[in-house]
Structures are given as structure tokens and as C-alpha cells.
Enzyme design. Structure first.
Site, PDB file in Angstrom:
ATOM      1  N   HIS A 125      -8.293   0.845   0.831  1.00 20.85           N
ATOM      2  CA  HIS A 125      -8.397  -0.066  -0.319  1.00 20.85           C
ATOM      3  C   HIS A 125      -9.787  -0.662  -0.485  1.00 20.85           C
ATOM      4  O   HIS A 125      -9.945  -1.831  -0.826  1.00 20.85           O
ATOM      5  CB  HIS A 125      -7.311  -1.158  -0.236  1.00 20.85           C
ATOM      6  CG  HIS A 125      -5.942  -0.586  -0.219  1.00 20.85           C
ATOM      7  ND1 HIS A 125      -5.362  -0.001  -1.325  1.00 20.85           N
ATOM      8  CD2 HIS A 125      -5.052  -0.434   0.792  1.00 20.85           C
ATOM      9  CE1 HIS A 125      -4.172   0.461  -1.003  1.00 20.85           C
ATOM     10  NE2 HIS A 125      -3.961   0.228   0.277  1.00 20.85           N
ATOM     11  N   SER A 185       0.829  -1.203   0.000  1.00 21.57           N
ATOM     12  CA  SER A 185       0.000   0.000   0.000  1.00 21.57           C
ATOM     13  C   SER A 185       0.866   1.256   0.000  1.00 21.57           C
ATOM     14  O   SER A 185       1.533   1.557  -0.981  1.00 21.57           O
ATOM     15  CB  SER A 185      -0.951  -0.041   1.203  1.00 21.57           C
ATOM     16  OG  SER A 185      -1.831   1.059   1.199  1.00 21.57           O
TER      17      SER A 185
END
Length: 314
Positions: free
Chosen positions: A201, A90
Site C-alpha cells: 500500500h 487489504s
């Protein structure tokens, strides 16, 4: 050894991280550049005396600056270090982005600082949470999430971290319902709710993704010599950085598959995790237990790694 570099993501931060590295002039210079580029006092963020590291807007530039500083030191002290590929979890993709020279340190920190602001704005809009599922039955979990989504519950897959761990996220009430169903149906060995600043996400960050589209419109990315594997596509970034980093905010990550790609396609046999924690090393171990694992999270770790690579403590 052929190393795969692993850059930690949000959640790895710890109060006090980076402080002992400030004695190194190159690390200190990195932090000064990052502070100017972000408009924040990165040293104060490191110290987190006022809980700065509990806020996305502070965590993201601070963690990426931490990773960039360590990598710059590695380049100086180990010029022949065999980094064969990179993957970040990420936020860690920005650490890899800077390390691979796809973008400059200054521009990378500026970019991640704006990303953090957009994400903080979305996170503040709704009460959200995430839950880690240990040894999940992915098909069962998918059926549970789909059923909840069909009743307008916002809960989604968020992270596919390893063969033994995935993460779901969404509105807090929907995540609680999903965890209850997962436990009732024994769809995972264990479900652990996480203390996070947002359900990263997932579609809850669609607005942040749109803002990143505008922010990335005029950013130029250089070709990289060391492949960086995308969490989103599980392929090396090429000339598609802007498109993927926009999408990245609101779709699941696939860290475990990225490590497998580095093994199968790049031929790594060791990993070096850069970040204040060993979570990614644990995930990589779950992908392939044959990998050797190293970690740099503080100055002692760094010195030990440098000595071993120079053959001092072989």
C-alpha cells in the site's frame, strides 16, 4: 445483533491454519476449487512445511480460500445469520468480495493469485519494510515523512488501522530513518518494525497496480446485497470494484474508518472476524469499545460460534 464481518489480511496467516476444517466437506470443496483456480496446492500452503506462508504468492490465495471456506460453512449452518456489512483489511477485501458474491469463488481465487504474483514481483525489486506506530501523532509523523520524501527517501503512510495504530512503509533504509526520527521527536508512543514481504500500500507497488489494471479490464462484478466498505474510499463498493482494486495496491488502507462507517451508517453492534488471528477485532475495539466481538480462526471457534448463534450456549 447486527454483525459487521471482518476479513483478515496478509500477516494473519499461520502454519497449520485450515487443516482441522478439512474434515468438513464444504470447506474441503472450497479448498479444491481454490487449488485448481490458483494452480497451487492450498493444503500444502496451509501446512507451510517448506515456509510457503512466508511468500506472498502462497499466502494470498491460501488466506482467501480459508476465509471463503469458513463463510460458505456459515451460510450453510446459519442461513438466517444477520451479516449487515463487510470489510476486509487489504487482502481481506478479496475474502469479502467472494463472500458478498461480487465475484465467484473460482474467479476470485484466480484474480487474487495473479495479484499475488504481481506484488511478489514488485516486492522482489527492492529491500523494503514497514513499521507499526502505536498511539501516533499523525501530524508529526506526516511532517517527518514529508521531510524525508523531499530528500528522495521512499517512505509513506501505508495503513490507518485504528485510532491507536498506523503503519508506515517503504525502502528499508528510509523506514529505519523515519523510525529514528519518530522516536527522537516522540511522534508515537512506540514504533515497531514489522517482518513483511513488502511495503504494501505504498508507491513501491505502482507496477503491480498497473498490471492489475490490465487483469481487471475484463472482469465483471455483480451487485451485492450486503455492503462491502472499501479500504480505499471508506464507502461501499458499487460498480467501481475494478477501479478501486487497482488503486488499492499502492495507496493506504483505512480499516478503522471502515469500521466506523459500519457503525454509523449500517448500525452494526457486533463484529465477527474471519481469519487466523484477532488483530482486526482489536482494531475494531479501539474504534468503539461498545461493540461485541466474535472470532473464527479454527474449528473450535467455529463450533462455539455456531452453538451460541443457535442458542445452545447462550
Amino acid at each position: 445483533m447486527k454483525f459487521g464481518l471482518l476479513f483478515s489480511g496478509q500477516g494473519a496467516q499461520r502454519a497449520g491454519m485450515g487443516i482441522n476444517f478439512l474434515a468438513d466437506p464444504l470447506f474441503k470443496e472450497t479448498v479444491e476449487i481454490a487449488s485448481e483456480a490458483s494452480g497451487q496446492d492450498i493444503v500444502a500452503d496451509f501446512k507451510s512445511e517448506h515456509d510457503e506462508l512466508k511468500k506472498t504468492v502462497h499466502v494470498q490465495p491460501a488466506l482467501v480460500a480459508f476465509e471463503a471456506g469458513i463463510y460458505r460453512m456459515l451460510q450453510r449452518d446459519l442461513p438466517d445469520f444477520n451479516a449487515a456489512g463487510m470489510v476486509g483489511l487489504s487482502l481481506g477485501e478479496y475474502g469479502a468480495m467472494i463472500a458478498s458474491k461480487a465475484i465467484s469463488l473460482k474467479e476470485g481465487i484466480s484474480l487474487v493469485s495473479d495479484r499475488a504474483k504481481y506484488m511478489q514481483e514488485d516486492a522482489d525489486q527492492v529491500s523494503s519494510s514497514m513499521a507499526a506506530l502505536i498511539k501516533p501523532d499523525v501530524d508529526k509523523v506526516n511532517a517527518i515523512l514529508t521531510a524525508l520524501q523531499n530528500t528522495d527517501q521512499q517512505v509513506y503512510f501505508s495503513n490507518f488501522n485504528s485510532p491507536k495504530q498506523i503503519v508506515i512503509g517503504g525502502e528499508e533504509s528510509a523506514v529505519k530513518k523515519a523510525v529514528q526520527e519518530i522516536n527522537d521527536q516522540e511522534a508515537a508512543k512506540r514504533a515497531v518494525e514489522l517482518k513483511v514481504n513488502g511495503a504494501f500500500h505504498t508507491p513501491l507497488f505502482n507496477e503491480a497496480s498497473k498490471k492489475m489494471h490490465q487483469r481487471l479490464a475484463n472482469v465483471s462484478f455483480a451487485q451485492v446485497e450486503i455492503p462491502v466498505i472499501s479500504n480505499t474510499t471508506v464507502k461501499p463498493f458499487t460498480d467501481d470494484w475494478a477501479e478501486i482494486m487497482e488503486r488499492q495496491l499502492a495507496v493506504p488502507t483505512h480499516f478503522g474508518s471502515c469500521v466506523q462507517y459500519l457503525i454509523d451508517q449500517v448500525g452494526i453492534d457486533a463484529t465477527l472476524e474471519i481469519g487466523p488471528g484477532k488483530t482486526l477485532s482489536s482494531f475494531a475495539r479501539q474504534v468503539d469499545r461498545k461493540l461485541e466481538h466474535y472470532h473464527i480462526g479454527n474449528l473450535t471457534d467455529y463450533q462455539k460460534f455456531i452453538e451460541e448463534e443457535h442458542g445452545i450456549k447462550k
